[in-house]
Design a protein around this motif. Sequence first.
Motif, PDB file in Angstrom:
ATOM      1  N   GLN A 482       0.828  -1.197   0.000  1.00 26.43           N
ATOM      2  CA  GLN A 482       0.000   0.000   0.000  1.00 26.43           C
ATOM      3  C   GLN A 482       0.866   1.252   0.000  1.00 26.43           C
ATOM      4  O   GLN A 482       1.646   1.472   0.931  1.00 26.43           O
ATOM      5  CB  GLN A 482      -0.920   0.006   1.219  1.00 26.43           C
ATOM      6  N   PRO A 483       0.776   2.092  -1.038  1.00 27.05           N
ATOM      7  CA  PRO A 483       1.547   3.326  -1.053  1.00 27.05           C
ATOM      8  C   PRO A 483       1.020   4.299  -0.014  1.00 27.05           C
ATOM      9  O   PRO A 483      -0.139   4.237   0.409  1.00 27.05           O
ATOM     10  CB  PRO A 483       1.330   3.852  -2.476  1.00 27.05           C
ATOM     11  N   SER A 484       1.891   5.206   0.387  1.00 29.32           N
ATOM     12  CA  SER A 484       1.480   6.202   1.371  1.00 29.32           C
ATOM     13  C   SER A 484       0.484   7.176   0.757  1.00 29.32           C
ATOM     14  O   SER A 484       0.647   7.616  -0.379  1.00 29.32           O
ATOM     15  CB  SER A 484       2.713   6.966   1.865  1.00 29.32           C
ATOM     16  N   ASP A 485      -0.558   7.512   1.533  1.00 30.52           N
ATOM     17  CA  ASP A 485      -1.527   8.513   1.094  1.00 30.52           C
ATOM     18  C   ASP A 485      -1.380   9.808   1.875  1.00 30.52           C
ATOM     19  O   ASP A 485      -2.296  10.622   1.949  1.00 30.52           O
ATOM     20  CB  ASP A 485      -2.953   7.977   1.223  1.00 30.52           C
ATOM     21  N   SER A 486      -0.198  10.001   2.470  1.00 28.06           N
ATOM     22  CA  SER A 486       0.051  11.213   3.232  1.00 28.06           C
ATOM     23  C   SER A 486       0.045  12.427   2.317  1.00 28.06           C
ATOM     24  O   SER A 486       0.570  12.405   1.205  1.00 28.06           O
ATOM     25  CB  SER A 486       1.406  11.112   3.943  1.00 28.06           C
ATOM     26  N   LEU A 487      -0.575  13.519   2.781  1.00 28.30           N
ATOM     27  CA  LEU A 487      -0.609  14.767   2.035  1.00 28.30           C
ATOM     28  C   LEU A 487       0.616  15.630   2.310  1.00 28.30           C
ATOM     29  O   LEU A 487       0.813  16.650   1.648  1.00 28.30           O
ATOM     30  CB  LEU A 487      -1.880  15.549   2.402  1.00 28.30           C
ATOM     31  N   LEU A 488       1.443  15.235   3.260  1.00 26.75           N
ATOM     32  CA  LEU A 488       2.678  15.945   3.568  1.00 26.75           C
ATOM     33  C   LEU A 488       3.796  15.409   2.678  1.00 26.75           C
ATOM     34  O   LEU A 488       3.662  14.341   2.069  1.00 26.75           O
ATOM     35  CB  LEU A 488       3.046  15.743   5.035  1.00 26.75           C
ATOM     36  N   PRO A 489       4.922  16.123   2.571  1.00 24.59           N
ATOM     37  CA  PRO A 489       6.081  15.536   1.894  1.00 24.59           C
ATOM     38  C   PRO A 489       6.422  14.188   2.512  1.00 24.59           C
ATOM     39  O   PRO A 489       6.418  14.043   3.738  1.00 24.59           O
ATOM     40  CB  PRO A 489       7.186  16.574   2.135  1.00 24.59           C
ATOM     41  N   HIS A 490       6.710  13.206   1.668  1.00 25.44           N
ATOM     42  CA  HIS A 490       6.918  11.839   2.159  1.00 25.44           C
ATOM     43  C   HIS A 490       8.325  11.687   2.749  1.00 25.44           C
ATOM     44  O   HIS A 490       9.186  11.008   2.198  1.00 25.44           O
ATOM     45  CB  HIS A 490       6.694  10.847   1.023  1.00 25.44           C
ATOM     46  N   ASP A 633      -1.794  16.357   9.491  1.00 21.24           N
ATOM     47  CA  ASP A 633      -1.702  14.968   9.021  1.00 21.24           C
ATOM     48  C   ASP A 633      -3.060  14.309   9.254  1.00 21.24           C
ATOM     49  O   ASP A 633      -3.391  13.899  10.368  1.00 21.24           O
ATOM     50  CB  ASP A 633      -0.604  14.228   9.775  1.00 21.24           C
ATOM     51  N   ILE A 634      -3.862  14.221   8.182  1.00 23.72           N
ATOM     52  CA  ILE A 634      -5.228  13.693   8.327  1.00 23.72           C
ATOM     53  C   ILE A 634      -5.354  12.270   7.808  1.00 23.72           C
ATOM     54  O   ILE A 634      -6.462  11.754   7.669  1.00 23.72           O
ATOM     55  CB  ILE A 634      -6.240  14.608   7.608  1.00 23.72           C
ATOM     56  N   THR A 635      -4.215  11.604   7.515  1.00 21.26           N
ATOM     57  CA  THR A 635      -4.298  10.190   7.181  1.00 21.26           C
ATOM     58  C   THR A 635      -4.720   9.429   8.433  1.00 21.26           C
ATOM     59  O   THR A 635      -4.284   9.740   9.544  1.00 21.26           O
ATOM     60  CB  THR A 635      -2.942   9.675   6.663  1.00 21.26           C
ATOM     61  N   GLY A 636      -5.574   8.406   8.255  1.00 21.67           N
ATOM     62  CA  GLY A 636      -6.192   7.714   9.381  1.00 21.67           C
ATOM     63  C   GLY A 636      -5.197   7.249  10.417  1.00 21.67           C
ATOM     64  O   GLY A 636      -4.094   6.821  10.073  1.00 21.67           O
ATOM     65  N   PRO A 643      -6.004  16.220  13.664  1.00 22.39           N
ATOM     66  CA  PRO A 643      -4.929  15.563  12.913  1.00 22.39           C
ATOM     67  C   PRO A 643      -4.125  14.606  13.784  1.00 22.39           C
ATOM     68  O   PRO A 643      -4.150  14.682  15.013  1.00 22.39           O
ATOM     69  CB  PRO A 643      -4.068  16.740  12.451  1.00 22.39           C
ATOM     70  N   PHE A 644      -3.418  13.712  13.108  1.00 17.29           N
ATOM     71  CA  PHE A 644      -2.550  12.765  13.812  1.00 17.29           C
ATOM     72  C   PHE A 644      -1.372  13.510  14.432  1.00 17.29           C
ATOM     73  O   PHE A 644      -0.787  14.404  13.822  1.00 17.29           O
ATOM     74  CB  PHE A 644      -2.039  11.703  12.838  1.00 17.29           C
ATOM     75  N   ARG A 645      -1.021  13.140  15.658  1.00 24.61           N
ATOM     76  CA  ARG A 645       0.144  13.689  16.351  1.00 24.61           C
ATOM     77  C   ARG A 645       1.181  12.589  16.518  1.00 24.61           C
ATOM     78  O   ARG A 645       0.862  11.496  16.988  1.00 24.61           O
ATOM     79  CB  ARG A 645      -0.243  14.232  17.726  1.00 24.61           C
ATOM     80  N   ASP A 646       2.406  12.880  16.152  1.00 22.12           N
ATOM     81  CA  ASP A 646       3.457  11.876  16.277  1.00 22.12           C
ATOM     82  C   ASP A 646       3.738  11.596  17.747  1.00 22.12           C
ATOM     83  O   ASP A 646       3.910  12.520  18.554  1.00 22.12           O
ATOM     84  CB  ASP A 646       4.740  12.354  15.599  1.00 22.12           C
TER      85      ASP A 646
END
Length: 711
Positions: A482-490, A633-636, A643-646
């Motif tokens: 599964q490729p990343s669907d992150s909207l941030l720079p990968h 970061d709104i990827t699930g 948003p997701f917090r690291d």
Amino acid sequence: MAHAHRVCRSPDPLVVAALFPLAAGMIGWPEGALGEASLSGQTGFVHMPSARIQPEGTWSIGSSNAEPYFAGWSSVSLFPRFEFSARYTRIDNLSPGFEDQAYGDYKDKAFDAKIVLAPESTFLPQIAVGAQDFTGTRLFAARYLAISKRAGRFDWGLGYGEERIDGWFGGVRYRPPGLRRLGLVFEYDATRYAEDYQASTSGALDREGGATYGIEYRSGWFGGQVSYQSGEVGANLYVTVPLNRREFIPKIDEPPPFARAAPAGPPLEQWLQDPGAQHGLRRALEAEGFRAVELSAGDRSLEVRLSHPRISVIGRAVGRAARVLLALGPSDLQSLRIVYTLNDLPVLTYVFDDLAHLDRFLAGGTDAPSMEDTVRIAFASPEAATDFRGLADLIPPRGEGGGLEARYGEDGHALLLRSENPSGSHFTVVPFNVRFFFNDPSGAFHYDSYAGLDYARRLHRGWFLLGGARLTLFEDVSDVTQPSDSLLPHVRSDIAEYLGEGGPVRLDRLLLNRYHYPAEQLYARWSAGYYEEMYGGLGVQFLYLPTDSAWAADLAVDALRQRAPGEVFAFRDYSTVTALASLHYRVPRYGVTATTRLGRFLARDDGVRLELKRRFRSGVEMGGWYSWTDAEDITGPGQPGDPFRDKGLFLSIPLRSMLTRDTRERANFSLVDFTRDVAQMVQSPGDLYRQFELARHFDDGEHNPFMDFRK
């Protein structure tokens, strides 16, 4: 969503795991321990918690099964009244919702905490409050108040819960006389199983809770429990480690200190004219394991700069060096100065002005307090090597290396091949390393095994060339589909490409480090090259380390470019500059260090990362971090507005606590979302604060510069 539990450094995790039974067999368990782990990992009965927690510094790790839940869990009593637990639960018969069914059944992670409000007294019970699954998906969320009271061989508990624990619950544990390893347990389980997540599909709907019976057994570090509830059998197996023990295994293979075989050498003037005497002194220090040895002599004074790559306590290393210098140095010395260095940076300077007293102390003829009155210990300064005026540099350090030597069971490896020279340069081959990754949507478990090569060369004082390469043996990380669907720079979410693409041989790092100390209490590192498998660039770090202070600060700035996966030297188009200012505050009495990092991260997001860790007497470190940045970061499971917090947890184990000889090596593990791009940092080419923290044991309230000096 993906998580990773990674072995981040070279010690073989299989060897580390094998050391636990050896240590466990040599250590008993305190008979006064009342609590045992419940199926969730929290101290309790079977399913229900109690007001008990394990003694401070107790770490338990185990696995439990009670249909339809199978969990791996870990729990630690971080402080005298605080227990923290984490678990990773598989829910049987429940689809995760991913298209790739290699992931298996649904899985969820949860974190629990318990605080003791009032300890037990003669007439009053122990009182505690707790929360289960208090963050994230909160599938198993509960809050409770519990009390516990001991009466003879019975330990009674009562509590009231909300959410998943619904109403009153309680239990009792009984330890039969003459059978101190055995325990009998009864509880009333108030879990609201019918409202568990998709209970009808998983089968949890069929559970009613209520009366539960258990029998448990404890021997040394190992424990287990079998339980029965309404026709269902549960099981819990675990290992419990007392982290506040200084050592788990005696150092029976530690080389003894240098023994004087002859009277002291000739007077200084004659000694300076004898290259053989100088060579003999240097060779003796190198035979003791010291590296980067530099000798200077002045008016009846001798100075040595040195480091020891294996001994973990500076006091022990300096004490061993002093024995050699007294035995093979000039006979009429009045002053001896030993500068202990780390990457050629002076860490501590010991000045001995009463050498006769020092000799008696090393021979056991006087005590430590009287010795401390005759020595001056100074923290590093730029003048550390030039305080003696008119010093004459003696024979320079030797750079020739030895042959490749096979070493078995050393530094946490089943086998390693190593060549090193007296200047501190080395070449190391570790035939087997392994990393594990958990909970990727393409599979719940991935592994990456490889042979690693590490090269370090000391070019000049303060200049080091570092290299690292790997040969992939077996892996299935490349199966991540599964490729990343992150909207941030990968910046991290494409990690699977780096682990799976290209040939089996890869260059991990190749860089030049320059260490120096431009001013008192100020250290600096300059770096340029390929930092890690994903980034290369150039950067600088400054560390301000006040003397005898509980705080320190550093600034790291790195201009980076992302490497191309599968290529040796090529880069992608993405580049960035990261700049992080860090403030570290220590409470040595409790072994606690709090760190705040503020600035710009890899994805060009600005924010803050908070870190908190506890160091125990064994040297084991446990901690975690949480980050806030301006990136959405709104990827699930992240979503707009939330948003997701690291965040993550880490564990660092000093291998010296489990080996029969001293070592500075550590086994490092982390539980982290490894395909996230928010609040990410580049791997430091040589973090200054971490190096000084480990060398000087900043967060160890019992440590002092004379610790283990005679050993």
